[in-house]
Design a protein around this motif. Structure first.
Motif, PDB file in Angstrom:
ATOM      1  N   VAL B  95       0.842  -1.199   0.000  1.00  0.00           N
ATOM      2  CA  VAL B  95       0.000   0.000   0.000  1.00  0.00           C
ATOM      3  C   VAL B  95       0.873   1.242   0.000  1.00  0.00           C
ATOM      4  N   ARG B  96       2.037   1.149   0.647  1.00  0.00           N
ATOM      5  CA  ARG B  96       3.039   2.219   0.537  1.00  0.00           C
ATOM      6  C   ARG B  96       4.352   1.595   0.122  1.00  0.00           C
ATOM      7  N   TYR B  97       5.003   2.205  -0.838  1.00  0.00           N
ATOM      8  CA  TYR B  97       6.326   1.733  -1.256  1.00  0.00           C
ATOM      9  C   TYR B  97       7.155   2.975  -1.506  1.00  0.00           C
ATOM     10  N   GLU B  98       8.134   3.208  -0.650  1.00  0.00           N
ATOM     11  CA  GLU B  98       8.915   4.438  -0.775  1.00  0.00           C
ATOM     12  C   GLU B  98      10.396   4.119  -0.820  1.00  0.00           C
ATOM     13  N   ILE B  99      11.101   4.799  -1.706  1.00  0.00           N
ATOM     14  CA  ILE B  99      12.555   4.670  -1.777  1.00  0.00           C
ATOM     15  C   ILE B  99      13.147   6.055  -1.583  1.00  0.00           C
ATOM     16  N   ASN B 100      14.074   6.165  -0.651  1.00  0.00           N
ATOM     17  CA  ASN B 100      14.823   7.401  -0.485  1.00  0.00           C
ATOM     18  C   ASN B 100      15.950   7.390  -1.506  1.00  0.00           C
ATOM     19  N   MET B 101      15.717   8.030  -2.650  1.00  0.00           N
ATOM     20  CA  MET B 101      16.651   7.907  -3.773  1.00  0.00           C
ATOM     21  C   MET B 101      17.991   8.558  -3.485  1.00  0.00           C
ATOM     22  N   ILE B 102      18.024   9.460  -2.498  1.00  0.00           N
ATOM     23  CA  ILE B 102      19.291  10.136  -2.215  1.00  0.00           C
ATOM     24  C   ILE B 102      20.186   9.252  -1.347  1.00  0.00           C
ATOM     25  N   ARG B 103      19.588   8.294  -0.628  1.00  0.00           N
ATOM     26  CA  ARG B 103      20.388   7.409   0.193  1.00  0.00           C
ATOM     27  C   ARG B 103      20.702   6.109  -0.538  1.00  0.00           C
ATOM     28  N   CYS B 104      19.921   5.804  -1.548  1.00  0.00           N
ATOM     29  CA  CYS B 104      20.120   4.561  -2.310  1.00  0.00           C
ATOM     30  C   CYS B 104      21.491   4.562  -2.978  1.00  0.00           C
ATOM     31  N   ILE B 105      22.160   3.423  -2.967  1.00  0.00           N
ATOM     32  CA  ILE B 105      23.466   3.329  -3.621  1.00  0.00           C
ATOM     33  C   ILE B 105      23.387   2.512  -4.906  1.00  0.00           C
ATOM     34  N   PHE B 106      22.188   2.172  -5.363  1.00  0.00           N
ATOM     35  CA  PHE B 106      21.982   1.503  -6.638  1.00  0.00           C
ATOM     36  C   PHE B 106      22.807   0.216  -6.743  1.00  0.00           C
ATOM     37  N   CYS B 107      22.791  -0.572  -5.657  1.00  0.00           N
ATOM     38  CA  CYS B 107      23.551  -1.810  -5.641  1.00  0.00           C
ATOM     39  C   CYS B 107      22.781  -2.930  -6.324  1.00  0.00           C
ATOM     40  N   GLY B 108      21.451  -2.827  -6.407  1.00  0.00           N
ATOM     41  CA  GLY B 108      20.642  -3.840  -7.061  1.00  0.00           C
ATOM     42  C   GLY B 108      20.302  -5.027  -6.182  1.00  0.00           C
ATOM     43  N   TYR B 109      20.592  -4.963  -4.880  1.00  0.00           N
ATOM     44  CA  TYR B 109      20.252  -6.081  -3.991  1.00  0.00           C
ATOM     45  C   TYR B 109      18.744  -6.251  -3.877  1.00  0.00           C
ATOM     46  N   CYS B 110      17.988  -5.151  -3.973  1.00  0.00           N
ATOM     47  CA  CYS B 110      16.529  -5.245  -3.911  1.00  0.00           C
ATOM     48  C   CYS B 110      16.006  -6.047  -5.098  1.00  0.00           C
ATOM     49  N   GLN B 111      16.607  -5.793  -6.255  1.00  0.00           N
ATOM     50  CA  GLN B 111      16.194  -6.523  -7.451  1.00  0.00           C
ATOM     51  C   GLN B 111      16.521  -8.010  -7.312  1.00  0.00           C
ATOM     52  N   GLU B 112      17.685  -8.288  -6.701  1.00  0.00           N
ATOM     53  CA  GLU B 112      18.074  -9.683  -6.498  1.00  0.00           C
ATOM     54  C   GLU B 112      17.155 -10.385  -5.510  1.00  0.00           C
ATOM     55  N   ALA B 113      16.736  -9.641  -4.466  1.00  0.00           N
ATOM     56  CA  ALA B 113      15.951 -10.268  -3.406  1.00  0.00           C
ATOM     57  C   ALA B 113      14.497 -10.466  -3.794  1.00  0.00           C
ATOM     58  N   CYS B 114      14.021  -9.715  -4.772  1.00  0.00           N
ATOM     59  CA  CYS B 114      12.584  -9.723  -5.060  1.00  0.00           C
ATOM     60  C   CYS B 114      12.148 -11.073  -5.627  1.00  0.00           C
ATOM     61  N   PRO B 115      11.178 -11.750  -4.985  1.00  0.00           N
ATOM     62  CA  PRO B 115      10.764 -13.071  -5.461  1.00  0.00           C
ATOM     63  C   PRO B 115       9.892 -13.013  -6.713  1.00  0.00           C
ATOM     64  N   THR B 116       9.264 -11.855  -6.991  1.00  0.00           N
ATOM     65  CA  THR B 116       8.382 -11.772  -8.153  1.00  0.00           C
ATOM     66  C   THR B 116       8.939 -10.912  -9.270  1.00  0.00           C
ATOM     67  N   GLY B 117      10.142 -10.389  -9.096  1.00  0.00           N
ATOM     68  CA  GLY B 117      10.701  -9.507 -10.133  1.00  0.00           C
ATOM     69  C   GLY B 117       9.944  -8.202 -10.251  1.00  0.00           C
TER      70      GLY B 117
END
Lengths: 194, 150
Positions: B95-117
């Motif tokens: 219902v809420r999905y927020e990314i603090n883009m200024i703190r993100c380091i664009f490592c891609g671990y979120c993409q790796e962890a996501c079970p549904t892509g």
């Protein structure tokens, strides 16, 4: 309008009435503002403030592939006295913060700050006792560039954003022209953040 | 006379020869704002939340991305799907999905962890902005638009 504006008025042949400082002053401020904005936004000399790995990408921005000289920012200065924009490239430790502030204070008006990378902008992954969580706690930041590190084209996009910001800001009075800090006094915090 | 030729003329001519050779080389500068260089295949920049072809969101609100994030810049709040209001095929959705883009380091671990892509790091690098608040990317900004009805 302060009487000092009249010294500018005398150099401007298009000024309608010299005695009418209020009206003539605004004409002069607007005209001078247009020229100053064009000149300043197209020759932003950066101060090298490489603190970490982002500095490598900052050097790459100056090199021939990306060539920030196309936007008039190739003259990286090692002294704050000759610089217009401070590019904070890298994580800012708490021990470095007073040094950063001192160097910012030594830069002459007009001055701007680009916070390059996640660490300089917010602390990034270094959420610990040693790192300042965002350089805007120490100096007023104009443009934040996210990335770890931002690629040279991302930094160039940040420089273009800053140019756009400089061109959009209209000077309302003499102090807004930011000609000489010694004459008008330092800008207040509200003026810096506006 | 031969000394003049050897010491002055020859170095000058050979020096200009280097300049002349360089003139014929291809230009290396990428004219950035007009032309963008092709990003490398594994480049990771701005995130996007994906949808299935049916228009349902892929994100099921499991917060694995938030757990994998080394910068702790992702916030997910999940809610239950109901039969009347269905956002994702699973039981729950974000219902809420927020990314603090200024703190993100664009490592891609979120993409790796996501079970549904659901979360994918795409190649838009033009993220610089002037205010700190504008870097909180909400779900509305991250989510891909609905696929056009055919």
């Amino acid at each position: 309008m302060p009487s000092r504006v009249e010294t500018l008025v005398l150099h401007d042949s298009s000024t309608p009435v010299i005695g009418d400082t209020q009206k003539a002053g605004n004409v002069v401020v607007t005209g001078a503002d247009f020229l100053l904005k064009a000149a300043r936004s197209n020759s932003l000399w950066p101060l090298t403030f490489g603190l970490a790995c982002c500095a490598i990408e900052m050097m790459g921005t100056v090199a021939s592939r990306f060539d920030i000289a196309r936007f008039g920012s190739e003259a990286f200065r090692a002294t704050p006295r000759q610089a217009d924009v401070m590019i904070i490239a890298g994580r800012l430790s708490k021990k470095m913060a007073p040094v950063l502030r001192q160097i910012y204070d030594q830069m002459p008006e007009p001055k701007w700050v680009i916070s390059m990378g996640a660490c300089a902008s917010s602390g990034g992954v270094y959420n610990n006792y040693a790192i300042v969580q965002g350089a805007d706690q120490v100096v007023p930041v104009d443009v934040y560039v996210p990335g770890c590190p931002p690629s040279p084209d991302a930094l160039i996009y940040g420089v273009l954003k800053l140019q756009e910001k400089i061109r959009k800001k209209n000077a309302a009075n003499f102090k807004d022209l930011r000609l000489w800090e010694g004459l008008t006094g330092a800008r207040t915090l509200e003026e810096v953040e506006a | 006379m031969s000394g003049l030729l050897r010491d002055i003329l020859k170095p000058v001519v050979s020096g200009f020869g280097i300049t002349a050779r360089r003139l014929s080389h291809a230009k290396v500068t990428v004219m950035y704002p007009e032309h963008k260089r092709e990003q490398y295949p594994r480049t990771r920049w701005r995130h996007a939340l994906k949808r299935y072809d049916s228009g349902l969101e892929k994100c099921i609100g499991c917060s694995l991305c938030a757990g994998a994030c080394p910068a702790r810049c992702i916030f997910v709040e999940a809610a239950e799907n109901t039969d009347e209001q269905r956002f994702s095929p699973g039981e729950r959705y974000a219902v809420r999905y927020e990314i603090n883009m200024i703190r993100c380091i664009f490592c891609g671990y979120c993409q790796e962890a996501c079970p549904t892509g659901a979360i994918v790091l795409e190649k838009n690098f033009e993220l610089a902005d002037t205010t700190r608040e504008s870097f909180i990317y909400t779900k509305a900004r991250l989510l891909d638009p609905l696929p056009q009805a055919k």
